[in-house]
Design a protein around this motif. Sequence first.
Motif, PDB file in Angstrom:
ATOM      1  N   CYS A   1     -28.293  66.980 -17.893  1.00 47.59           N
ATOM      2  CA  CYS A   1     -27.411  68.082 -17.490  1.00 47.59           C
ATOM      3  C   CYS A   1     -28.137  69.048 -16.559  1.00 47.59           C
ATOM      4  O   CYS A   1     -27.607  69.474 -15.528  1.00 47.59           O
ATOM      5  N   HIS A   2     -29.384  69.398 -16.971  1.00 49.33           N
ATOM      6  CA  HIS A   2     -30.129  70.439 -16.261  1.00 49.33           C
ATOM      7  C   HIS A   2     -30.408  70.074 -14.811  1.00 49.33           C
ATOM      8  O   HIS A   2     -30.721  70.946 -14.000  1.00 49.33           O
TER       9      HIS A   2
ATOM     10  N   ILE B   1     -31.499  77.014 -23.965  1.00 49.22           N
ATOM     11  CA  ILE B   1     -31.414  77.825 -22.739  1.00 49.22           C
ATOM     12  C   ILE B   1     -31.149  79.284 -23.113  1.00 49.22           C
ATOM     13  O   ILE B   1     -31.533  80.193 -22.371  1.00 49.22           O
TER      14      ILE B   1
ATOM     15  N   ASP C   1     -29.352  71.328 -25.197  1.00 50.39           N
ATOM     16  CA  ASP C   1     -29.725  72.283 -24.146  1.00 50.39           C
ATOM     17  C   ASP C   1     -29.564  73.721 -24.600  1.00 50.39           C
ATOM     18  O   ASP C   1     -29.800  74.655 -23.828  1.00 50.39           O
TER      19      ASP C   1
ATOM     20  N   SER D   1     -35.536  72.539 -23.245  1.00 56.06           N
ATOM     21  CA  SER D   1     -34.417  71.663 -23.568  1.00 56.06           C
ATOM     22  C   SER D   1     -34.880  70.406 -24.285  1.00 56.06           C
ATOM     23  O   SER D   1     -35.990  69.941 -24.072  1.00 56.06           O
TER      24      SER D   1
ATOM     25  N   ASN E   1     -33.745  66.376 -25.913  1.00 57.84           N
ATOM     26  CA  ASN E   1     -32.768  65.281 -25.933  1.00 57.84           C
ATOM     27  C   ASN E   1     -32.724  64.573 -27.291  1.00 57.84           C
ATOM     28  O   ASN E   1     -32.115  63.527 -27.427  1.00 57.84           O
TER      29      ASN E   1
ATOM     30  N   LYS F   1     -27.819  79.760 -18.260  1.00 53.42           N
ATOM     31  CA  LYS F   1     -28.268  78.835 -17.206  1.00 53.42           C
ATOM     32  C   LYS F   1     -28.076  79.456 -15.821  1.00 53.42           C
ATOM     33  O   LYS F   1     -28.976  79.364 -14.965  1.00 53.42           O
TER      34      LYS F   1
ATOM     35  N   ALA G   1     -28.195  66.077 -22.764  1.00 58.23           N
ATOM     36  CA  ALA G   1     -29.095  67.210 -22.987  1.00 58.23           C
ATOM     37  C   ALA G   1     -30.545  66.783 -22.781  1.00 58.23           C
ATOM     38  O   ALA G   1     -30.893  65.609 -22.898  1.00 58.23           O
TER      39      ALA G   1
ATOM     40  N   VAL H   1     -36.437  76.658 -18.057  1.00 59.53           N
ATOM     41  CA  VAL H   1     -35.691  75.663 -18.841  1.00 59.53           C
ATOM     42  C   VAL H   1     -36.501  75.323 -20.085  1.00 59.53           C
ATOM     43  O   VAL H   1     -37.720  75.105 -19.987  1.00 59.53           O
TER      44      VAL H   1
ATOM     45  N   VAL I   1     -25.337  72.473 -18.634  1.00 63.69           N
ATOM     46  CA  VAL I   1     -25.972  72.492 -19.947  1.00 63.69           C
ATOM     47  C   VAL I   1     -24.961  71.993 -20.970  1.00 63.69           C
ATOM     48  O   VAL I   1     -23.757  72.175 -20.805  1.00 63.69           O
TER      49      VAL I   1
ATOM     50  N   GLY J   1     -25.066  66.951 -25.797  1.00 66.28           N
ATOM     51  CA  GLY J   1     -24.817  67.496 -24.459  1.00 66.28           C
ATOM     52  C   GLY J   1     -24.208  66.512 -23.483  1.00 66.28           C
ATOM     53  O   GLY J   1     -24.361  66.664 -22.270  1.00 66.28           O
TER      54      GLY J   1
END
Lengths: 469, 469
Positions: free
Chosen positions: A146-147, A357, A354, A310, A312, A291, A99, A308, A152, A157
Amino acid sequence: MATVKNWPPTGAVVNLGSSVFARSMRDQGASVYEVLWEPPARGKLELIEILDVLAGREDIEEANRLALERYSSAQPVLVGIGRARDVIPGFGGKMLLHAGPPITWDRMSGPLKGAIVGAIVYEGWAASPEDAEGIAVEGDVEFSPCHEHSAVGPMAGVVSPSMPVFIIENRTAGNRSYCTLNEGLGKVLRYGAYSSEVLDRLRWMADVLAPVLAKGIELSGGIDLKSIIAQALHMGDEVHNRNRAATSLFIRTVAPYLLDTGFPLANIRRVLEFMNGNDHFFLNLSMPAAKAMLEAAHGVPKSTMVTVMSRNGTDFGIKVSGLGAEWFVGPAEKVKGLYFPGFRDEDANPDIGDSSITETAGLGGFAMAAAIPIVQFVGGTPDDALGFSRKMYRITMTENRFFSIPVLGFRGTPTGIDLRKVVETGILPQINTGVAHKDPGIGQVGAGLVTPPWECFEKALLAFAGRYA
Amino acid sequence: MATVKNWPPTGAVVNLGSSVFARSMRDQGASVYEVLWEPPARGKLELIEILDVLAGREDIEEANRLALERYSSAQPVLVGIGRARDVIPGFGGKMLLHAGPPITWDRMSGPLKGAIVGAIVYEGWAASPEDAEGIAVEGDVEFSPCHEHSAVGPMAGVVSPSMPVFIIENRTAGNRSYCTLNEGLGKVLRYGAYSSEVLDRLRWMADVLAPVLAKGIELSGGIDLKSIIAQALHMGDEVHNRNRAATSLFIRTVAPYLLDTGFPLANIRRVLEFMNGNDHFFLNLSMPAAKAMLEAAHGVPKSTMVTVMSRNGTDFGIKVSGLGAEWFVGPAEKVKGLYFPGFRDEDANPDIGDSSITETAGLGGFAMAAAIPIVQFVGGTPDDALGFSRKMYRITMTENRFFSIPVLGFRGTPTGIDLRKVVETGILPQINTGVAHKDPGIGQVGAGLVTPPWECFEKALLAFAGRYA
């Protein structure tokens, strides 16, 4: 009714902005009326000048209309389930997706590290969590957001090559998005848990759940996620932290097809039970649906639409339609919320996942007025829930054509975050979210409310000015 | 904030009640302030005197506390499905049950006659609708209200001896209630349709749907309807005219058990499809759940709690806990609502069905604030929906302990209609309902809002005074 005239009364003081002066005047015995006011762009002259330059630009308005139209006309449909390495673009080898914006092992938070360790063992790249950590430290595994792969993932993630993932197709533009299947609550990989219970469940999901569901989805001809989300918003969900209605609608839609799959009855039964046991099952469908809609709106030159948001677990990153692949990053913040029994503030990891989103797509925190019962889970009052949605209209471009909020007179959800409006008003997007324990291997400790850090938007506006002003 | 003092301004006129005087004063140039006010008991002195006598009576308060406690502690659980003649008390021979208070064939409305004709053909007592009508006219069939057999039925509410019925047990007091299975929308018996399509569906329901569901329910050990209703109120249902959430929750709960029934997969699949195709499926469970809770509260001497409100398409009847088996009846009114395309006011039958048992239990129109999307079906605005619930607190005894309304700060639904409060305030219980065509054989033409006729309550209060004052 009587009307109040001549306000404020003669001799009273009106205070604009900071309460400091009001307090001081009041201490001296004066009648003080306060007007809430904040300077635009948090008072930063450089930003105000940029906003002035960008304000009247018809080319930007035109770009935003195009981006919004691509978002609004998107039709996210669940078309299948595939193995991650087979279906996710640019994914394979010893790569793990995660993520949020890009991050190196040394800067990762506990739950993300835990999920990475779990995924390495799950893939058989290491025999034990200790070995897995060694491999991660030595850089033998490649990490990628991921993005950056149209995917996502909630919380950590983490997606590993052999995991099954939902495949969502935007039937209007043809773009696809991907998300793992939701594991349920308690000790789960997405919250950084990696015990054998966690890995066994992941194997069952790949061996039993995914094939049965994949065949059922195939037989259905595709399941319209936009319709389910629109209905769920009239049923108390905002499809981020409340997915009970959407999960229920998904189960009743897919159940008849599961019976045609030819799989053993016991497996189909277990699949139905598994989904019924997890009101968040649909989260991993609402996220890739959001997404798919937003990716269609990304990459429109000069558009200020945020596509986006997001996290982490260490950093919060955003992307803007007109600014291409670049991330604009700031520190992930602490979530304010309700903790499960036995946990408290000090246990919480900073904001991660994520799943924001959904907010980026006009759902989640932006649609909280549609999901008042959620305050029992994330904290706050019914009035707060109404207030969050109302406030978000001030930083968005439009009212959603498909997603509406009954209690606000069926007003469309606030949709299309305008980078300029966020900077101008100083109002940050409202996100509601789960809270992970800061240590790996423990799991969820609560849920609550959070916003992105201001600097993501400040940096993005400066970059936008650099490119287009 | 500034406060308005000295209101109304000196020299202005304040008008209490009827606007006639206000208008006349205003015509003469005066400033007039109107205060909304109605005299108690619609100004009837005899009723006001009775209310005065009953007002301070601790024995009545005590009786109402007991009745409410029996209602509140009831635990309605779906425990099975049986053939009507085998399970419904006092039912058999050539008897048909119907909605509402007792009525003879000659006074029945079109949709009730249609349903009676259909049921006679369905039972094989006649070969054609014409023959069936002859049998009905000649008095060869006995008619009896569902409510006199612990049963309830939506719209015409016709139950014939061989129809399958849900069996609901109140696990606290042990009393049971009964209801047919919901046929779906369009041409259906409950709206007075009796074509071969209608009767074929009823046969399929008895031959396939009922056995599969019955076995699934048995394997589940019983399904807690109170819990499903409580959840559904947080998901946009009021479980009278909106049952989408409750139906979804029921399907996901029962689905895994259906797979253990041993019935052919094709039958189970068809059962899942049938339930998924009908968002009103749960109505025939919310109704007997309400009945089981209210029947527990019935028969408490001196209690003024209303325990039945019901209509047969001609008459509206109520029962009161402390007044035993007696019905208090007035003419069923026309429903104000939204019509399906092609239909209008003149096509509508007066109010019909036992479904107002939901309102009697603090659900339906009383819980409309929990189900704002329903205004798209029954008419009105979101503010109306909030207003209906708020108004019903004025004629009820308590706020529900289990059923709550998120948007009203999780306030319990208005529960326990107090006969005295209805007469005192003149406020009639708010019901939302489907509308049947006035002619037999056609079906539903719309949905809307309606109240009982005032005289039911006036008659009941007089009877109460006669017995207890």
